[in-house]
Design an enzyme around this catalytic site. Structure first.
Site, short mmCIF file in Angstrom:
data_model
loop_
_atom_site.label_atom_id
_atom_site.label_comp_id
_atom_site.label_asym_id
_atom_site.label_seq_id
_atom_site.Cartn_x
_atom_site.Cartn_y
_atom_site.Cartn_z
N LYS A 178 0.79 -1.33 -0.01
CA LYS A 178 -0.09 0.04 0.15
C LYS A 178 1.18 1.10 -0.23
O LYS A 178 1.85 1.33 0.75
CB LYS A 178 -0.95 -0.03 1.20
CG LYS A 178 -1.87 1.02 1.18
CD LYS A 178 -2.79 0.90 2.57
CE LYS A 178 -3.92 1.97 2.63
NZ LYS A 178 -4.70 1.78 4.07
N SER B 228 -9.75 1.50 2.96
CA SER B 228 -8.81 2.44 2.25
C SER B 228 -7.88 1.60 1.57
O SER B 228 -7.18 2.06 0.44
CB SER B 228 -8.03 3.43 3.06
OG SER B 228 -7.32 2.76 3.89
N SER C 37 -9.97 -1.06 7.29
CA SER C 37 -9.17 -0.85 5.92
C SER C 37 -8.56 -2.03 5.29
O SER C 37 -8.19 -2.00 4.07
CB SER C 37 -8.33 0.52 5.92
OG SER C 37 -9.26 1.70 5.89
#
Length: 485
Positions: A78, A153, A177
């Site tokens: 990420k 997210s 997330s």
């Protein structure tokens, strides 16, 4: 196709000589080139890094000296984890050109384990969102239906594993997330206990909640990965000095005799009936495997969402104050003084959702309102944690839906409150700092994945993974693949 294999299967191929890390890296890079223009999971692809690291892994296997279970395994990160020399934009225009001078501890540990870095993955700006629609750059799409969101997210991380664009990826979970996008994309997403994994080098959103964890194709792979990234770190005082078990070995125990709680507050009016049916069917499977199930109560669940959206924004308003046009990233030219420069830079650099949370957090912390909002939210957080402590006096793990619904259409939820409700079943675990994993538990009639959440006691990821592994072995949901071509 090597890209379809789990970490365990890929490692076996490396060890018996029927495949090499370089061949796996080339397979993944070719798949990224062919499919990522549709999925849009990657912010940055690093083929030169990947092929160089894979060649080094080749040499270790040829010499009979691999570093361990992750050596040569292609992964992606990420874009909130600092990577030395590789851009880390956090889904934000304000960090669009930021290149960190150091690696996060998790990144360093993965490098030392011999993994191969394929690139960095898209996300909601500063990890604020549940759909990846808040990325300042583009929206990632769900591989099971390209017209729907992958969750957030960590949407890029979940979509990449679902589309076989990486063997494992890494995300962060502040209020859900990791688990929510894992449920939406039909893969395994593990949020460790707060303190289990170092946060050094993680760009902060809400420091008392943020935690790093993996997305994988199987529970066994998550167990292998967690053992590599977990453990104390002198660079992060919140990384706890507690033993790191052999999570893979602990999977063999099964669930016979385990006591599993089913929280009555997690089956609510308005949830998707297909989700409820799938989760109740999963409970039946666990019961059939010998687990003892009983209803438990987590009575303050309904207040968790409100508390989270005060605590998270309050911490974010403080953490994001550092982006002032001086120390990091974007700076707009032409201002008359530093105050105007900072104001114009932040106005241009932050997106709408980030601004909303900064304003909400600043208000909650302001004089005259601190006790009424932030202080009250902290008291609710304590009550939520006590709910879990009480429940775990009688059960070993808790099983519940990960989300009340399945992946929704891009643009469908413009109302922020409707978006926030996606996290109603993941936020309490985050507030309590407990470990949780989401794994596939079925599909809707429209072919969308449904997630099952397993929650455990603090630092008891071994039991969480053990329950998840037992369910996974008894079903075949994890073996299904989206029809991408």
């Amino acid at each position: 196709m090597l890209a379809a294999l789990s970490i365990e299967a890929l490692g076996a191929r490396f060890r018996d000589g029927s495949a090499t890390p370089s061949a796996a890296a080339r397979d993944y890079l070719a798949r990224i080139e062919a499919l990522d223009p549709k999925v849009r999971a990657f912010m940055t692809v690093t083929p030169d890094v990947a092929l160089a690291q894979a060649a080094e892994a080749d040499a270790r296997f040829e010499a009979g000296a691999p570093r361990g279970s992750l050596d040569g395994v292609p992964i992606a990160l990420k874009d909130v984890l600092c990577t030395r020399g590789i851009r880390t934009a956090c889904g934000s225009k304000i960090l669009e050109r930021f290149v960190p001078p150091y690696d996060a501890t998790v990144v360093r540990r993965l490098q030392e384990a011999g993994t191969v870095l394929l690139g960095k993955l898209n996300m909601d700006e500063f990890a604020m969102g549940s759909s990846t629609e808040n990325s300042a750059f583009f929206t990632t799409r769900n591989p099971w239906d390209l017209g729907r969101v992958p969750g957030g997210s960590s949407g890029g991380s979940a979509a990449a594993v679902a589309a076989d664009l990486a063997a494992a990826t890494f995300g962060t979970d502040t209020g859900g997330s990791i688990r929510q996008p894992a449920a939406f994309c039909g893969n395994v997403g593990l949020k460790p206990t707060y303190g289990r994994v170092s946060r050094y080098g993680l760009v902060a959103f809400a420091s008392s909640l943020d935690q790093i964890g993996p997305f994988t194709k199987t529970v066994a792979d998550a167990a292998l990965v967690l053992r590599v990234i977990a453990g104390a770190d002198p660079m992060d005082s919140t990384a706890a000095v507690v033993p790191v078990p052999d999570y893979r070995a602990a999977l063999a125990g099964g669930v016979a005799g385990l006591r599993i709680g089913i929280p009555r507050e997690y089956f609510i009016d308005g949830m998707d009936p297909e989700v409820e049916r799938a989760v109740r069917a999963a409970v039946d499977v666990l019961r059939g495997l010998g687990a003892k199930t009983e209803e438990v109560s987590l009575p303050h669940t309904e207040y968790g969402l409100a508390a989270y959206y005060l605590i998270g924004p309050a911490e974010a308003s403080s953490n994001l104050a550092r982006y002032d046009g001086v120390k990091y990233g974007l700076r707009l030219p032409g201002a008359r003084d530093v105050i105007e420069m900072e104001s114009r830079t932040r106005a241009a650099g932050f997106g709408r959702e980030v601004k909303r949370r900064i304003m909400l957090g600043t208000y909650a912390l302001s004089a005259g309102y601190y006790d009424a909002y932030y202080g009250q939210a902290l008291r609710v957080r304590t009550l939520v944690a006590r709910d879990f402590q009480t429940a775990f006096q009688t059960v070993d793990a808790i099983v519940a839906p990960t989300t009340p619904g399945v992946a929704f259409k891009i643009g469908e939820k413009e109302d922020p409150l409707q978006m926030y409700l996606n996290d109603v079943f993941t936020i309490p675990t985050s507030l309590a700092g407990l470990p949780g994993v989401s794994l596939p538990a079925g599909f809707t009639l429209a072919g969308l994945p449904i997630g099952l959440q397993v929650i455990g006691k603090a630092y008891d990821e071994a039991t969480v993974l053990r329950v998840a592994h037992a369910y996974e072995r008894a079903t075949d949901w994890h073996a299904r693949k989206p029809a991408l071509s």
